[in-house]
Scaffold this motif. Sequence first.
Motif, PDB file in Angstrom:
ATOM      1  N   VAL A 186     -18.003 -21.169  35.656  1.00  0.00           N
ATOM      2  CA  VAL A 186     -18.245 -19.760  35.998  1.00  0.00           C
ATOM      3  C   VAL A 186     -18.770 -19.008  34.785  1.00  0.00           C
ATOM      4  CG1 VAL A 186     -16.509 -19.706  37.813  1.00  0.00           C
ATOM      5  CG2 VAL A 186     -15.844 -19.085  35.488  1.00  0.00           C
ATOM      6  N   SER A 187     -19.089 -19.730  33.711  1.00  0.00           N
ATOM      7  CA  SER A 187     -19.605 -19.075  32.517  1.00  0.00           C
ATOM      8  C   SER A 187     -21.119 -18.985  32.599  1.00  0.00           C
ATOM      9  CB  SER A 187     -19.197 -19.853  31.265  1.00  0.00           C
ATOM     10  OG  SER A 187     -19.760 -21.146  31.292  1.00  0.00           O
ATOM     11  N   VAL A 188     -21.697 -18.163  31.715  1.00  0.00           N
ATOM     12  CA  VAL A 188     -23.140 -17.973  31.728  1.00  0.00           C
ATOM     13  C   VAL A 188     -23.796 -18.889  30.706  1.00  0.00           C
ATOM     14  CG1 VAL A 188     -22.985 -16.097  30.068  1.00  0.00           C
ATOM     15  CG2 VAL A 188     -24.998 -16.274  31.518  1.00  0.00           C
ATOM     16  N   GLY A 189     -24.951 -19.358  31.036  1.00  0.00           N
ATOM     17  CA  GLY A 189     -25.783 -20.136  30.136  1.00  0.00           C
ATOM     18  C   GLY A 189     -27.165 -20.139  30.749  1.00  0.00           C
ATOM     19  N   ALA A 190     -27.994 -21.081  30.378  1.00  0.00           N
ATOM     20  CA  ALA A 190     -29.288 -21.187  31.046  1.00  0.00           C
ATOM     21  C   ALA A 190     -29.061 -21.426  32.537  1.00  0.00           C
ATOM     22  CB  ALA A 190     -30.085 -22.341  30.450  1.00  0.00           C
ATOM     23  N   PRO A 191     -29.782 -20.720  33.407  1.00  0.00           N
ATOM     24  CA  PRO A 191     -29.549 -20.869  34.851  1.00  0.00           C
ATOM     25  C   PRO A 191     -29.725 -22.311  35.318  1.00  0.00           C
ATOM     26  CG  PRO A 191     -30.996 -19.004  34.397  1.00  0.00           C
ATOM     27  CD  PRO A 191     -30.842 -19.755  33.109  1.00  0.00           C
ATOM     28  N   ARG A 192     -28.743 -22.796  36.067  1.00  0.00           N
ATOM     29  CA  ARG A 192     -28.808 -24.130  36.672  1.00  0.00           C
ATOM     30  C   ARG A 192     -28.306 -23.999  38.117  1.00  0.00           C
ATOM     31  NH1 ARG A 192     -29.741 -27.922  32.714  1.00  0.00           N
ATOM     32  NH2 ARG A 192     -29.312 -27.256  30.573  1.00  0.00           N
ATOM     33  N   PRO A 193     -29.158 -23.496  39.003  1.00  0.00           N
ATOM     34  CA  PRO A 193     -28.698 -23.116  40.350  1.00  0.00           C
ATOM     35  C   PRO A 193     -28.111 -24.247  41.178  1.00  0.00           C
ATOM     36  CG  PRO A 193     -31.099 -23.023  40.169  1.00  0.00           C
ATOM     37  CD  PRO A 193     -30.573 -23.167  38.795  1.00  0.00           C
ATOM     38  N   GLN A 194     -28.538 -25.467  40.929  1.00  0.00           N
ATOM     39  CA  GLN A 194     -28.017 -26.575  41.728  1.00  0.00           C
ATOM     40  C   GLN A 194     -26.677 -27.096  41.204  1.00  0.00           C
ATOM     41  OE1 GLN A 194     -29.372 -27.328  44.544  1.00  0.00           O
ATOM     42  NE2 GLN A 194     -31.197 -26.061  44.263  1.00  0.00           N
ATOM     43  N   GLU A 195     -26.279 -26.672  40.019  1.00  0.00           N
ATOM     44  CA  GLU A 195     -25.064 -27.186  39.404  1.00  0.00           C
ATOM     45  C   GLU A 195     -23.885 -26.218  39.502  1.00  0.00           C
ATOM     46  OE1 GLU A 195     -25.926 -28.408  35.431  1.00  0.00           O
ATOM     47  OE2 GLU A 195     -27.751 -29.487  36.007  1.00  0.00           O
ATOM     48  N   THR A 196     -24.127 -25.014  39.983  1.00  0.00           N
ATOM     49  CA  THR A 196     -23.090 -23.991  40.076  1.00  0.00           C
ATOM     50  C   THR A 196     -22.422 -24.065  41.442  1.00  0.00           C
ATOM     51  OG1 THR A 196     -24.459 -22.610  38.649  1.00  0.00           O
ATOM     52  CG2 THR A 196     -22.641 -21.523  39.788  1.00  0.00           C
ATOM     53  N   ALA A 198     -20.809 -23.089  45.074  1.00  0.00           N
ATOM     54  CA  ALA A 198     -21.224 -22.106  46.089  1.00  0.00           C
ATOM     55  C   ALA A 198     -20.458 -20.798  45.881  1.00  0.00           C
ATOM     56  CB  ALA A 198     -20.969 -22.658  47.480  1.00  0.00           C
ATOM     57  N   PRO A 199     -21.012 -19.676  46.355  1.00  0.00           N
ATOM     58  CA  PRO A 199     -20.459 -18.356  46.020  1.00  0.00           C
ATOM     59  C   PRO A 199     -18.961 -18.188  46.230  1.00  0.00           C
ATOM     60  CG  PRO A 199     -22.580 -18.086  47.068  1.00  0.00           C
ATOM     61  CD  PRO A 199     -22.265 -19.549  47.136  1.00  0.00           C
TER      62      PRO A 199
END
Length: 433
Positions: A186-196, A198-199
């Motif tokens: 749940v931390s921020v870094g370079a966006p990796r949409p497939q690795e995060t 689901a909402p």
Amino acid sequence: MMRTTPKSTTVGRRDALKALGGLGTLLVWGCHPNGESSSTPPPDRVGKTMAGYVERGEVPGVVTLVSRRGEVRVDAFGHKAIGGKAPVQRDTIFRIASMSKPITAAAAMILVEEGKLRLDSPIDGLLPELANRRVLRRLDGPLDDTVPAKRAITVRDLLTFRMGFGLLMVPPEAYPIVKAANELKVSVGAPRPQETPAPDEWLRRLGTLPLMHQPGEKWMYHTGADVLGIAIARASGRSFGAFLEERIFQPLGMKDTGFAVPAATIDRLATSYSPNVTTGKLELFDEAAGGQWSRPPAFPSGGGGLASTADDMLAFGRMMLDGGTLGGTRVLRSESVQSMITDQLTPEQKASAIFAEGFFDSRGWGFGQSIITGRDELGRPVGTFGWDGGLGTSWYCNPKEDVIGILMTQRAWTSPNPPNVCRDFWRSVYASG
């Protein structure tokens, strides 16, 4: 490096003008639609400066757009991929990362206007995962050393990044809270949409952690925008992406903006690179076909998940400068736009913010975007608003002089401080004005 053949869209781009609501005269460098050359004048200061970055190999490709009192000029140089032959063009799609934040804020304000979100009401009913918060006694303390939150988180807190949780520019092992957030993804870094996650799962995980600060107390970057995207979906009864498409992208003609790039246009998506922190050499971050933006994401990030084009961001900027309308279509009330571009932070909140050194010396923060409060070193005047994308983009609007500037590259930033290509772009924009 080879650069694209110049073209003019003053003729032969009537359809584009119509789609953008008649945004003005267009002068463009890039590849002519039918491959023919044209007699467009040579690049101005902006174009020459950006062409140099491509020729020196510092960026693979770049698209710049400058709208000055209705006259729009676009320059496109380089290629979509290192070693590739496909040139960057006006309609090349880039991952805009944190330039998603102003769009997310605009979506939230639509729901505020409709009474489905209330700026200063607790979000507990809508986001029960974040109800009854605990707050760390010390930022570097153990996760169980907490006190009760003095009040609930509000929508205004999410919009202004004062929810009490956000980015800390420290190694993951520096503080227990940062280590835990990284482990839970749940931390921020370079966006990796497939690795995060689901909402709903992402928010559940966030809800297991204490806040870093009391709600409303400090400005902390990023996380509020991701939470806001979930709030928008729940309040609207639509997926976040569907809401953006119906209420912002379609009305503004932003046909190439979204959380995924369809197969029909994936060939227009630039490959994304990140500089090696030791050597500076560009290394692959995300490819186009088969990459993380080639299919719908597990987590549509309101803080950094969108891909877009220079023209789509021009349409969004024109809507903001025109008080919420574009070509006769109203997206937001002028009062909502004014709230978004008004500095919302106190001097104490700016002084205590942990981000880039000197970040708030000449700027504030509105809803989802930066506000220039004192003419900055890059020449942007007071009242200019907008934001940058850490994967290599920048977008700012200047209401006083009616200027919109957009920089699109596929070279990621290495810190919150702008890289030279971004700094020189903005210096060139205002040196050319």
